[in-house]
Design a protein around this motif. Structure first.
Motif, PDB file in Angstrom:
ATOM      1  N   MET A 118       0.800  -1.213   0.000  1.00 15.63           N
ATOM      2  CA  MET A 118       0.000   0.000   0.000  1.00 15.63           C
ATOM      3  C   MET A 118       0.839   1.272   0.000  1.00 15.63           C
ATOM      4  SD  MET A 118      -3.304   1.020   0.223  1.00 15.63           S
ATOM      5  CE  MET A 118      -4.294  -0.031   1.282  1.00 15.63           C
ATOM      6  N   THR A 119       1.750   1.396   0.975  1.00 15.13           N
ATOM      7  CA  THR A 119       2.478   2.653   1.111  1.00 15.13           C
ATOM      8  C   THR A 119       3.475   2.873  -0.026  1.00 15.13           C
ATOM      9  OG1 THR A 119       4.076   1.560   2.564  1.00 15.13           O
ATOM     10  CG2 THR A 119       2.225   2.685   3.599  1.00 15.13           C
ATOM     11  N   ALA A 120       3.937   1.787  -0.641  1.00 15.79           N
ATOM     12  CA  ALA A 120       4.910   1.909  -1.726  1.00 15.79           C
ATOM     13  C   ALA A 120       4.269   2.458  -3.001  1.00 15.79           C
ATOM     14  CB  ALA A 120       5.554   0.557  -2.001  1.00 15.79           C
ATOM     15  N   TYR A 121       3.014   2.125  -3.231  1.00 15.09           N
ATOM     16  CA  TYR A 121       2.371   2.500  -4.493  1.00 15.09           C
ATOM     17  C   TYR A 121       1.239   3.525  -4.304  1.00 15.09           C
ATOM     18  CZ  TYR A 121       4.949  -1.470  -6.246  1.00 15.09           C
ATOM     19  OH  TYR A 121       5.972  -2.336  -6.583  1.00 15.09           O
ATOM     20  N   PHE A 122       0.741   3.622  -3.096  1.00 13.21           N
ATOM     21  CA  PHE A 122      -0.341   4.570  -2.816  1.00 13.21           C
ATOM     22  C   PHE A 122      -0.005   5.353  -1.545  1.00 13.21           C
ATOM     23  CE2 PHE A 122      -1.951   0.668  -4.749  1.00 13.21           C
ATOM     24  CZ  PHE A 122      -2.592   1.151  -5.893  1.00 13.21           C
ATOM     25  N   PRO A 123       1.091   6.117  -1.556  1.00 13.81           N
ATOM     26  CA  PRO A 123       1.531   6.816  -0.345  1.00 13.81           C
ATOM     27  C   PRO A 123       0.512   7.817   0.180  1.00 13.81           C
ATOM     28  CG  PRO A 123       2.709   7.624  -2.291  1.00 13.81           C
ATOM     29  CD  PRO A 123       1.990   6.388  -2.711  1.00 13.81           C
ATOM     30  N   GLY A 124      -0.389   8.270  -0.682  1.00 13.70           N
ATOM     31  CA  GLY A 124      -1.417   9.201  -0.237  1.00 13.70           C
ATOM     32  C   GLY A 124      -2.374   8.592   0.767  1.00 13.70           C
ATOM     33  N   THR A 125      -2.359   7.265   0.890  1.00 14.74           N
ATOM     34  CA  THR A 125      -3.227   6.631   1.883  1.00 14.74           C
ATOM     35  C   THR A 125      -2.725   6.841   3.311  1.00 14.74           C
ATOM     36  OG1 THR A 125      -2.055   4.505   1.702  1.00 14.74           O
ATOM     37  CG2 THR A 125      -3.964   4.847   0.254  1.00 14.74           C
ATOM     38  N   ILE A 126      -1.440   7.156   3.463  1.00 16.85           N
ATOM     39  CA  ILE A 126      -0.891   7.309   4.815  1.00 16.85           C
ATOM     40  C   ILE A 126      -1.571   8.451   5.564  1.00 16.85           C
ATOM     41  CG2 ILE A 126       1.157   7.778   6.210  1.00 16.85           C
ATOM     42  CD1 ILE A 126       2.814   6.332   4.089  1.00 16.85           C
ATOM     43  N   PRO A 127      -1.559   9.702   5.030  1.00 17.18           N
ATOM     44  CA  PRO A 127      -2.241  10.768   5.775  1.00 17.18           C
ATOM     45  C   PRO A 127      -3.743  10.541   5.899  1.00 17.18           C
ATOM     46  CG  PRO A 127      -1.562  11.538   3.590  1.00 17.18           C
ATOM     47  CD  PRO A 127      -0.892  10.221   3.823  1.00 17.18           C
ATOM     48  N   LEU A 128      -4.347   9.899   4.911  1.00 15.82           N
ATOM     49  CA  LEU A 128      -5.778   9.597   5.000  1.00 15.82           C
ATOM     50  C   LEU A 128      -6.058   8.648   6.162  1.00 15.82           C
ATOM     51  CD1 LEU A 128      -6.702   9.079   1.226  1.00 15.82           C
ATOM     52  CD2 LEU A 128      -7.476  10.935   2.710  1.00 15.82           C
ATOM     53  N   GLU A 129      -5.241   7.601   6.279  1.00 15.49           N
ATOM     54  CA  GLU A 129      -5.441   6.639   7.354  1.00 15.49           C
ATOM     55  C   GLU A 129      -5.120   7.235   8.723  1.00 15.49           C
ATOM     56  OE1 GLU A 129      -7.282   4.282   6.623  1.00 15.49           O
ATOM     57  OE2 GLU A 129      -6.175   2.487   6.040  1.00 15.49           O
ATOM     58  N   LEU A 130      -4.030   7.996   8.802  1.00 15.64           N
ATOM     59  CA  LEU A 130      -3.676   8.626  10.073  1.00 15.64           C
ATOM     60  C   LEU A 130      -4.753   9.613  10.502  1.00 15.64           C
ATOM     61  CD1 LEU A 130       0.151   9.263   9.613  1.00 15.64           C
ATOM     62  CD2 LEU A 130      -0.939   7.493  11.007  1.00 15.64           C
ATOM     63  N   GLY A 131      -5.391  10.243   9.541  1.00 16.54           N
ATOM     64  CA  GLY A 131      -6.423  11.224   9.845  1.00 16.54           C
ATOM     65  C   GLY A 131      -7.717  10.619  10.343  1.00 16.54           C
ATOM     66  N   ARG A 132      -7.971   9.377   9.990  1.00 18.42           N
ATOM     67  CA  ARG A 132      -9.246   8.785  10.414  1.00 18.42           C
ATOM     68  C   ARG A 132      -9.108   7.723  11.503  1.00 18.42           C
ATOM     69  NH1 ARG A 132     -11.810   4.633   6.015  1.00 18.42           N
ATOM     70  NH2 ARG A 132     -10.050   3.240   5.710  1.00 18.42           N
ATOM     71  N   HIS A 133      -7.899   7.319  11.844  1.00 15.60           N
ATOM     72  CA  HIS A 133      -7.712   6.309  12.891  1.00 15.60           C
ATOM     73  C   HIS A 133      -7.388   6.956  14.235  1.00 15.60           C
ATOM     74  CE1 HIS A 133      -7.618   3.331   9.679  1.00 15.60           C
ATOM     75  NE2 HIS A 133      -7.664   2.399  10.612  1.00 15.60           N
ATOM     76  N   HIS A 134      -8.012   6.447  15.275  1.00 15.13           N
ATOM     77  CA  HIS A 134      -7.695   6.877  16.636  1.00 15.13           C
ATOM     78  C   HIS A 134      -6.375   6.248  17.060  1.00 15.13           C
ATOM     79  CE1 HIS A 134     -11.794   8.381  17.047  1.00 15.13           C
ATOM     80  NE2 HIS A 134     -12.235   7.226  16.597  1.00 15.13           N
ATOM     81  N   ALA A 135      -5.556   7.017  17.727  1.00 13.82           N
ATOM     82  CA  ALA A 135      -4.312   6.461  18.259  1.00 13.82           C
ATOM     83  C   ALA A 135      -4.640   5.391  19.295  1.00 13.82           C
ATOM     84  CB  ALA A 135      -3.471   7.565  18.898  1.00 13.82           C
ATOM     85  N   ILE A 136      -3.807   4.365  19.359  1.00  6.86           N
ATOM     86  CA  ILE A 136      -4.013   3.291  20.326  1.00  6.86           C
ATOM     87  C   ILE A 136      -4.058   3.859  21.741  1.00  6.86           C
ATOM     88  CG2 ILE A 136      -3.065   1.164  21.290  1.00  6.86           C
ATOM     89  CD1 ILE A 136      -4.137   0.842  18.444  1.00  6.86           C
ATOM     90  N   GLU A 137      -3.195   4.825  22.028  1.00  3.83           N
ATOM     91  CA  GLU A 137      -3.149   5.420  23.364  1.00  3.83           C
ATOM     92  C   GLU A 137      -4.460   6.141  23.692  1.00  3.83           C
ATOM     93  OE1 GLU A 137       0.780   4.696  21.740  1.00  3.83           O
ATOM     94  OE2 GLU A 137      -0.924   5.857  20.965  1.00  3.83           O
TER      95      GLU A 137
END
Length: 245
Positions: free
Chosen positions: A148-167
């Motif tokens: 995913m991150t190698a070919y669709f790096p734009g997914t990283i900020p999208l995923e970080l923006g919608r996922h709650h941190a484990i903490e």
């Protein structure tokens, strides 16, 4: 962009698979004759797996009728009761207060604006000593997901923006009264030889990626696959807490 999961239920059924070791772990938390519920079950891969290993009352909850129809028709679907609803109101499960041994979710909690409200609902349904489990993506998993991150790096900020941190999830669950938090990563590493799951946008975040980025990444992935498999991994981070005895 809003994702219509009724429309993509077929793609989920085709490409999504349970984490085998996670299914076994969930099953180990449910006594024979116990009660388990999966919240945001989708096609219920994990819940159907648990019900196949343990004689139990199994209830799957999801807001999308299309997902529930696919789940009910799949192998083992007859062992599960499916209910349409959301994590904000677990009373629709039909499980009495203090009646559940395990309530879990897989790849669901990031859709909730208020995980604390969900945790409070779960607390009400769980018996003393019952388990509340959340499988989700940690920041490390998101940043290191392949291909995913190698070919669709734009997914990283999208995923970080919608996922709650484990903490943050742990804090919300503690506030609800849960104790004994623990985390464990489940999944596997391997290779990918076919781009179908990315062509079909089997991962929900692919539907949020701009069309031109998706097409460009898919072209690069298919070009590399023409020369052989590429590195791949599939992981989830399980946060487990418990209602005190």
């Amino acid at each position: 962009m809003t994702i219509d999961y009724d429309e993509i239920a077929g793609e989920y059924a085709q490409h999504r698979r349970a984490y085998p070791e996670l299914v076994e772990h969930f099953a180990s938390l449910v006594p024979q004759g116990g009660t388990v519920a999966e919240i945001g079950c989708g096609t219920a891969n994990h819940l159907r797996g648990v019900a196949a290993l343990v004689e139990c009352t199994a209830v799957g909850l999801d807001p999308y009728e299309g997902m529930l129809e696919v789940a009910a028709a799949a192998e083992g679907g007859e062992r599960v009761t499916f209910v349409r609803g959301t994590a904000e109101d677990l009373s629709v499960l039909g499980i009495p207060a203090g009646g559940a041994d395990l309530i879990f979710s897989v790849d669901m909690v990031h859709y909730l604006d208020d995980p604390a409200r969900y945790a409070a609902q779960a607390w009400e349904r769980l018996r003393p000593g019952g388990w509340f489990c959340t499988a989700t993506d940690s920041e490390w998993i998101i940043r290191n997901r392949l291909p995913m991150t190698a070919y669709f790096p734009g997914t990283i900020p999208l995923e970080l923006g919608r996922h709650h941190a484990i903490e943050a999830l742990e804090e919300a669950y503690r506030a609800a009264g849960f104790t004994d938090p623990a985390t464990q990563v489940f999944g596997e590493e391997g290779t990918l030889a076919d781009a179908t799951r990315f062509r079909d946008k089997a991962n929900s975040v692919m539907h949020l990626l701009p069309e031109d980025e998706w097409r460009a990444g898919l072209e690069r992935l298919e070009a590399d696959l023409a020369h052989g498999p590429v590195p791949s991994n599939n992981r989830t981070c399980l946060l487990t807490v418990r209602k005190p005895l």
